[in-house]
Structure formats: C-alpha cells, structure tokens
Design an enzyme around this catalytic site. Structure first.
Site, PDB file in Angstrom:
ATOM      1  N   ASP A  44      19.873  42.028  19.024  1.00 30.38           N
ATOM      2  CA  ASP A  44      18.514  41.927  19.566  1.00 30.38           C
ATOM      3  C   ASP A  44      17.490  42.517  18.604  1.00 30.38           C
ATOM      4  O   ASP A  44      17.798  43.370  17.770  1.00 30.38           O
ATOM      5  CB  ASP A  44      18.433  42.627  20.924  1.00 30.38           C
ATOM      6  CG  ASP A  44      18.720  44.127  20.848  1.00 30.38           C
ATOM      7  OD1 ASP A  44      19.742  44.495  20.243  1.00 30.38           O
ATOM      8  OD2 ASP A  44      17.911  44.917  21.369  1.00 30.38           O
ATOM      9  N   GLU A 137      19.996  46.950  22.103  1.00 33.92           N
ATOM     10  CA  GLU A 137      19.823  48.246  21.438  1.00 33.92           C
ATOM     11  C   GLU A 137      18.375  48.699  21.472  1.00 33.92           C
ATOM     12  O   GLU A 137      18.097  49.893  21.621  1.00 33.92           O
ATOM     13  CB  GLU A 137      20.306  48.140  19.981  1.00 33.92           C
ATOM     14  CG  GLU A 137      20.426  49.481  19.259  1.00 33.92           C
ATOM     15  CD  GLU A 137      19.129  49.970  18.619  1.00 33.92           C
ATOM     16  OE1 GLU A 137      19.071  51.148  18.234  1.00 33.92           O
ATOM     17  OE2 GLU A 137      18.166  49.171  18.509  1.00 33.92           O
TER      18      GLU A 137
END
Length: 369
Positions: A44, A137
């Site tokens: 991400d 994250e």
C-alpha cells in the site's frame, strides 16, 4: 505479486483472505539447518496526491540540478532537497508531479523480487528464506493479521526505509488522539455568557500544547504533537492528532498532558465540552532488537561490502517491523534508496535500489555462514 513470485520459482506463493502475500524459498542443499531469515515490504501507499494513476518519469544521467516534474509546474530542486546534487549521474525516478511516486514501499517489493531473481543462479548458498508483502502499513495496521507461524522466520528485515545504507531499529512510540468539542450555539447578538464556540475552544485547547513540539520544529529523538485535521462549527468541532516520542516515559507524559488539558477545559466550560479518545498505535522496537544486535551488525557489514556508508538512525515514524518485533519476530528496517516519501516530490535512483539489493544478498550470505 503471487504470479511473479511463482515465475521466480517460489512455488508456495499465495495470497490469503486478508491480502497478505507469503512465499518460501528452500535452503541450498546442506544449509537446511540455518536460521530462517525473512524479508518484508508493504504494497500500500499513502492516499495523498493519489486520486489518479501514477505516471513515473525516468531521467537517465540526472545532472543534479532543477528538474521539472512533467507539466505539473512543480520543480524538484536542490534548494528544497540539497542531497540532489549528490545524485548527479544517476538514473533518477520521479512521478510527473501530480501524484506520489509510490516507491514507499513498492521499491522494497521490487528489491526483494530482484534479490530472489539473483538467487536463482545458485551462486549464493543460503538458508531457508521467507518472503511477505503486506497491506495497510500506511495506516499502522500492516501486521494486524500477519501470520507469524505461516511466515515461519526466526528473524526478518523490512525494506521500508529511505536512502541506501539506512539501518533502523528504533522508532517512535505512537498514538492517535481524537478530540471532540461540543459547543452551545445561540444568536451572536444575545450570546453574552451563553455561547460556547466549539471551534474557538478547540483553538484554545491546541494553544495549551507546547508550541515547538511540532513535526516542523523537531528532529532526531525529539517527539511531537501533530495536528493532522481540524473540522467543525460553533456547535461541534473535531481535531485529530498524532502523538510521537522515542522515550517511553516522555510518551506517557504527552498522553497525560492531553488528559490534563481536557480536564482543565471541561472545568472552564462545563463537563462534556471536550471528549478525548486516545489509542496506542505501536511502540519503540529497540527493546526487542537489542537482545539480537547481530541483525544490526550484519546490516553494517553489508553496507561496508556494498561500499555504502551505514546510517544508523531512529525512524521518525513506524514500520511493520515495529509491531512484528513485539509479537515475536525481531525485525529491523533497511533503506530502499528513496527520498521525500509521502509527497509529490518523492524520488529514488536505480543505483540506490541496486545497492539495496546487493546489501540484502550479502545479509543472506552472512546468515548462511
């Protein structure tokens, strides 16, 4: 990513229901008893400046001077980023100036993939290797559903740092604070001693925090309060803060200060005017890495072998490794070769990424020995 891993010979690569990718590389024959080493990166990226597709721009033999980012009107300049002059002659990768680049942390993924590819020539004996790519994250939830048992490593490294040579095993203790203000709205012409303007109370609340404890005014081991968002009206206002500090005691003191300010403001304007919600995000992983400092020594040696200056510094943020270290997987962080993450000026060099790959390969070799 699963398909690419399988094409690289990682036969058991798969993605689970939580969107985590796992894969394992068997040890070279005769090295099966070595400790299991893992490498982790996150897929991400931040959502800021990313409401349309990323268009990467590659500039070979960068001259170290001002560089126009596409037709965005933005200039990547040494005046803003003095280190750019040191990148002269490298292949520079940027966005077109309208989005992030996404090197945080797709560069880490690319480097792990390249490391796997180079292992396939069988010239580097290695023990069992474990690979994982995580989601979420950037919102601090990367390890939330991480399957430590399935991953199977004894130790691991995240590739989620900035410049090549970064070695990080200290990070912020981190929390998020949401502060909600409830006001009393009456006609402003007849509001003497009656109106409670929630927006003004919010401003008063913020003014009671140390004015120099902001991201702009702090560095190294200094902590801060970061006001991320403020929305509201006379009747209802909300502010969101990030709280960061390396020292555990100072970290707890920061949270206590917010509680004390809440109590003070409620005494002044009436109970229920301010509601504080605090939530811890992650802790400083140093205490979990210090018992196995060989991980840091291996990384320092890898820097030396790659002719890269080791930069051991605290992470003014967090990584998946911080939370993973607290659930039994010691996991320091390594640099990927990038700069200026989380914004439209994000950039990275091909040469820096190559150095990161060399370092990872050397660490694999050291674990085998």
């Amino acid at each position: 990513l699963v398909q690419e891993l399988k094409e690289l010979g990682v036969k058991d690569a798969d993605v689970d229901e939580h969107c985590y990718v796992y894969g394992h590389i068997p040890a070279t024959r005769g090295y099966e008893s070595r400790q299991k080493l893992g490498f982790i990166a996150h897929m991400d990226t931040v959502s800021d400046f990313c409401d349309h597709p990323v268009t990467p721009v590659i500039t070979p033999n960068y001259d170290g001077k001002d560089l126009a980012l596409g037709t965005s009107g933005r200039i990547l300049s040494p005046k803003m980023f003095p280190h750019l002059s040191t990148l002269k002659g490298r292949t520079l990768i940027t966005s077109d100036g309208t989005t992030i680049l996404g090197a945080d942390d797709k560069a880490g993924i690319a480097e792990i993939m390249t490391m796997i590819e180079t292992l396939n020539d069988n010239t580097i004996p290695h023990g069992p290797l474990c690979i994982a790519f995580t989601p979420d994250e950037e919102i601090g939830m990367g390890p939330a559903h991480f399957d430590i048992k399935k991953f199977g490593a004894d130790f691991a490294y995240t590739l989620d740092g900035d410049t090549e040579g970064e070695i990080q095993y200290e990070n912020f203790n981190a929390a998020k604070a949401v502060v909600e203000f409830t006001g009393v709205n009456v006609h402003p012409g007849s509001s003497k001693n009656t109106m409670v303007n929630a927006a003004l109370v919010a401003m008063e609340f913020n003014s009671m925090l140390p004015s120099a404890d902001t991201p702009r005014d702090t560095e190294d081991y200094e902590g801060f309060f970061h006001l991320m968002e403020m929305t509201g009206t006379v009747e209802e206002t909300k502010m969101s803060y990030l709280i960061r500090d390396f020292d555990s005691e100072s970290y707890e003191n920061r949270k206590e200060l917010l509680r004390n300010i809440t109590e003070t403001v409620n005494k002044k304007y009436g109970e229920g005017t301010v509601e504080l919600k605090l939530k811890d995000s992650y802790r400083n992983m140093r205490e979990k890495i210090e018992p196995c400092m060989e991980l840091i020594e291996y990384a320092k040696k890898a820097c030396e072998m790659a002719e890269v200056k080791a930069d051991i510094a605290p992470i003014r943020g967090g990584t998946d490794g911080a939370r993973l270290s607290f659930v039994g997987l010691p996991c320091p962080n390594l640099g990927t070769g990038g700069y200026a993450f989380h914004g439209v000026y994000e950039h990275i060099t091909l040469e820096g990424m190559d150095k990161a790959v060399v370092m990872v390969k050397d660490i694999v070799g050291m674990f085998a020995k």
